[in-house]
Scaffold this motif. Sequence first.
Motif, PDB file in Angstrom:
ATOM      1  N   THR A  35       0.818  -1.203   0.000  1.00 15.96           N
ATOM      2  CA  THR A  35       0.000   0.000   0.000  1.00 15.96           C
ATOM      3  C   THR A  35       0.854   1.256   0.000  1.00 15.96           C
ATOM      4  O   THR A  35       1.995   1.258   0.461  1.00 15.96           O
ATOM      5  N   CYS A  36       0.268   2.313  -0.524  1.00 13.96           N
ATOM      6  CA  CYS A  36       0.918   3.611  -0.612  1.00 13.96           C
ATOM      7  C   CYS A  36       1.256   4.125   0.780  1.00 13.96           C
ATOM      8  O   CYS A  36       0.465   4.036   1.711  1.00 13.96           O
ATOM      9  N   LYS A  37       2.468   4.662   0.905  1.00 15.79           N
ATOM     10  CA  LYS A  37       2.924   5.196   2.184  1.00 15.79           C
ATOM     11  C   LYS A  37       2.035   6.362   2.628  1.00 15.79           C
ATOM     12  O   LYS A  37       1.770   6.560   3.804  1.00 15.79           O
ATOM     13  N   LYS A  38       1.570   7.138   1.643  1.00 19.42           N
ATOM     14  CA  LYS A  38       0.883   8.372   1.974  1.00 19.42           C
ATOM     15  C   LYS A  38      -0.602   8.153   2.262  1.00 19.42           C
ATOM     16  O   LYS A  38      -1.136   8.699   3.217  1.00 19.42           O
ATOM     17  N   CYS A  39      -1.263   7.367   1.383  1.00 21.42           N
ATOM     18  CA  CYS A  39      -2.724   7.281   1.529  1.00 21.42           C
ATOM     19  C   CYS A  39      -3.203   5.855   1.752  1.00 21.42           C
ATOM     20  O   CYS A  39      -4.400   5.608   1.769  1.00 21.42           O
ATOM     21  N   SER A  40      -2.287   4.903   1.903  1.00 26.37           N
ATOM     22  CA  SER A  40      -2.625   3.495   2.124  1.00 26.37           C
ATOM     23  C   SER A  40      -3.378   2.865   0.961  1.00 26.37           C
ATOM     24  O   SER A  40      -3.962   1.799   1.117  1.00 26.37           O
ATOM     25  N   LEU A  88       3.984   3.980  -8.215  1.00 25.15           N
ATOM     26  CA  LEU A  88       3.203   5.210  -8.276  1.00 25.15           C
ATOM     27  C   LEU A  88       1.788   4.916  -7.783  1.00 25.15           C
ATOM     28  O   LEU A  88       1.126   4.017  -8.278  1.00 25.15           O
ATOM     29  N   CYS A  89       1.336   5.684  -6.805  1.00 21.38           N
ATOM     30  CA  CYS A  89      -0.015   5.478  -6.269  1.00 21.38           C
ATOM     31  C   CYS A  89      -1.019   6.127  -7.215  1.00 21.38           C
ATOM     32  O   CYS A  89      -0.954   7.318  -7.492  1.00 21.38           O
ATOM     33  N   ILE A  90      -1.937   5.314  -7.704  1.00 27.80           N
ATOM     34  CA  ILE A  90      -2.929   5.832  -8.649  1.00 27.80           C
ATOM     35  C   ILE A  90      -3.883   6.787  -7.934  1.00 27.80           C
ATOM     36  O   ILE A  90      -4.385   7.735  -8.511  1.00 27.80           O
ATOM     37  N   ASP A  91      -4.111   6.523  -6.661  1.00 29.21           N
ATOM     38  CA  ASP A  91      -5.067   7.354  -5.925  1.00 29.21           C
ATOM     39  C   ASP A  91      -4.533   8.752  -5.633  1.00 29.21           C
ATOM     40  O   ASP A  91      -5.185   9.745  -5.925  1.00 29.21           O
ATOM     41  N   CYS A  92      -3.336   8.820  -5.022  1.00 33.69           N
ATOM     42  CA  CYS A  92      -2.887  10.138  -4.576  1.00 33.69           C
ATOM     43  C   CYS A  92      -1.688  10.646  -5.364  1.00 33.69           C
ATOM     44  O   CYS A  92      -1.265  11.771  -5.178  1.00 33.69           O
ATOM     45  N   GLY A  93      -1.128   9.805  -6.238  1.00 31.47           N
ATOM     46  CA  GLY A  93      -0.024  10.256  -7.077  1.00 31.47           C
ATOM     47  C   GLY A  93       1.327  10.214  -6.410  1.00 31.47           C
ATOM     48  O   GLY A  93       2.322  10.626  -6.996  1.00 31.47           O
ATOM     49  N   HIS A  94       1.399   9.694  -5.187  1.00 30.21           N
ATOM     50  CA  HIS A  94       2.700   9.633  -4.523  1.00 30.21           C
ATOM     51  C   HIS A  94       3.550   8.536  -5.158  1.00 30.21           C
ATOM     52  O   HIS A  94       3.077   7.420  -5.376  1.00 30.21           O
ATOM     53  N   ASP A  95       4.818   8.877  -5.467  1.00 31.38           N
ATOM     54  CA  ASP A  95       5.725   7.891  -6.063  1.00 31.38           C
ATOM     55  C   ASP A  95       6.501   7.217  -4.936  1.00 31.38           C
ATOM     56  O   ASP A  95       7.411   7.794  -4.366  1.00 31.38           O
TER      57      ASP A  95
END
Lengths: 436, 458
Positions: free
Chosen positions: B196-201, B285-292
């Motif tokens: 999962t994305c570090k920023k938005c899970s 790359l997180c599709i939801d929040c764009g965090h790489d």
Amino acid sequence: MFEQLAPEYVEYWFVVGFNKFLRVFWYFCLFEFTRYIIIDYIIVFFKWLTRKSDDEQFEQARRAFFLENPLVSIIIPGKNEGAHLFKLTKSLAEQTYQNFELIIVDDGSDDETPIIGKNLERLGLIDMFIRNEIRGGKASAANLALRYAKGKYIVHLDADCSFDRDAIERVVIPFYYDEKIGAVGGNVKVRNYNDSLCTSLQAIEYLKTVSVGRIITSYLGIYKIVSGAFGAFKPEILDRIGGWDIGPGLDGDITVKIRKCGYKIHFEPKAICLTNAPSKFKVLTKQRLRWDKSIIRFRVRKHRDVYFPHANFNWSNFFALFENVFYNVILDLMWILYMIDILFNYTSSLQYIIPMNFTLYVVMSYVQMGSILLFTERRKEEMKLIKFIPLMTIYTGIYLRLVRTTAYYKEFFFKHSYEDVWNPSKSSTMAKRYGL
Amino acid sequence: MFELIQHPNSSSKTLSFDNESLNVVVINRVGELDVDSLQNADALLIQTTTSHDANELIRSIRSNRNRLKALIPVFISSTVSNLQSIRYQFDGVFSDDTKEILLQRLKAIKSRLAEMNYEIHQLDYHQSLLQSALQFAYSREQVFEPVRNRFSKIGFSYPFLGAILKEEEANRVLEILNISCTEGYTTKKAIEKTHTCKKCSGGYLNYRECCPKCGSSDLKTEDLIHHFLCAHIAPEQDYKKEDTLECPKCDKELRHIGIDYDKPSSMHTCNDCSHSFQQAEVKALCIDCGHDNELSQLGSLEIGAYELTPHGEQIAKFGLHIQKTETTSKEIHTVSVQILELFKKQELSREQLEKQCWEGSVRIHPEIMSHFHIEQQEIIQKEICTIISKYLGKADVLSSPNTTWYRFLVYDKSPENIEKTGSIIQNNISKLITDGIGEYEHPAEVLITKLDNGVDHV
Ligand SMILES: [Zn+2]
Ligand SMILES: [Zn+2]
Ligand SMILES: [Zn+2]
């Protein structure tokens, strides 16, 4: 009084006179004494005379260098060198000159090297780590690094070396002396000189042939080998000559190629790198057989054109190679002639000749050591080697000569170097077919 | 067999089973759902046109605050479009072929629901969700199996909880289920793992090779060619000459791989910063929040199947706080009202009150207690007693005539102190109640009076 102290064999030579001495020890007087004592000390004297302007020239070049602050590409090709890499990055981090990129080429290692290298690259300690899954030989690995190097100067190193803090700066600065300098050789010394008798003797040998020998040849303009362990090049020249060719002996080979392009080669005794010498005679023998074979393969065969008049004929190139071939190959044959001469013509005086000959070489070694100590910056450490000097006569006079003769014989008649596993067989096969 | 009966109050229809009086309400459109009318329904049949509408309906049904209504069996008609993606949220797909099976299923669920105390209200929202989830699993004899779901934030959904919480809240579904596991209500069997994305899970990650220097994913990859003869080595492009390969160093043609040349490895070159490298950095790359995300930064979630334990079944039937009832009951000294009155009389009968004595009373709004099941009320009563007794001295007396009324006598306290004590008790009781049922105006009223000869304030 002297008669009481001097051994009988020395006394003998006083009695028979100088002419007979010259006749019997012609080999020593003609080749060894002239070349290694007279010429060395003359040049030491000249260098001493110009020391002030030399220092000024250095300071000026150094200023120009630091003002420009060019990117230097340090390239290190090798196989199974992973264990040395971390230490090497540490050694380089200590350098006074820091604007460099570090490119390591792993030439098909079959140990941990790829893992270590990739990790160091990720940590940012290596700028570029290139792994070749299939081994291509040292020349191709060096060429690969060269292909991706972006620096204004290329410094070629061996992974198992360590460096004085100013080594990188010192090896590049000579390019600012003279536009025509195409390559700079660094000074290679033996780090593990204390390990064994074998390494101590090599340490003395390196001091003679590398540290002092190259100052002399460089001064005479006939310096002909930039060691692979530590040398600097201009990339545009390397590109022009296509980089390194198949070895063994590729460092000598590339130096000749650069000379042939009309560039000067400079030796920088103060750019110091320490390397580990083989600590066993068995390993050393193998290494020397390889080096000595390359003299025949490259200096006698591949670059034979320098001996003959042609459009690009150049006297200093001629002398550079000729001196090398003469002092190694020809004198090796001459030594055999000398032995025959003595054995047949002076059979009855052998009890005076052998000890005297030995004495001459020992004395010469000490005198030579004197010139080494005049040049060196590690006087204190190197003084420790003095006790091994008497053995040098056996080491260079007998051991190395024997190895050399074997190597020449094998290479000259059987082209043995093409079977050396040092190169992958695919490369050797090609090199042999095309006579490279 | 089922048969259709027109629903009396609305446009929706009711299915009835001929022999038994099972009442299945049919809902055709989102607007038709009348939650209040569910009281009499045994099941619902969703027959909307789209799965989107069906999804919306199941969400509003399952999130009903009345657990009786939230747990009702809901079937979906096979005529709903794209129902595959949502069928796991329903108790079955209704068609002519499945009628009989669904009838059996409906009966089974109904009888299990009847076993449960599903009126029990919990003290907080998550616990309440957990309780409902356990009851759902119990009534359906169902394991919470993860279902791959393109729209869930973590890529997986679960029945029931997935219908209540939004897709962006998929992480909370996992949290609740994991609590059920650590509390011993369920056992967990790992099925999948997701990063999962570090920023938005978020679990929607695009993995690709990037330049380690500038992070660009615009890379060019080339094979390296080694020409044996001259030891030249360079990218294939350097050798390309029309259709042939020619060595740029020695001008010889490369004809035969393995004899003239080989390809010992390959290199990437970044088209943005022209850095060359072999080890591309893989980034997500997180599709939801764009965090790489760097791979080392990614979180990881274990997606498991959760099965009720016997303990979990008990909780489903009797409520979450059964065990706590037993543990909290000890060490609180309450007395009966008669005894309290006795003490009070004794005190009043003294001619002169040397020390100050106070009488306190706490009243809980009766409506609040009606929110709770009787067992739950007892728990709350004990908790309130605990709170009050904390501020009483050893000689003080506490009594609780019923769950909404608490009386106590306090000896030997200054007026300022007793006032402070009163407000602390009021605060803490209010907090206990609002934690359980949400904001409530004046949930508890505390009154403290000085014990005076002749005057009774209570
Ligand atoms: Zn080629
Ligand atoms: Zn880049
Ligand atoms: Zn994200």
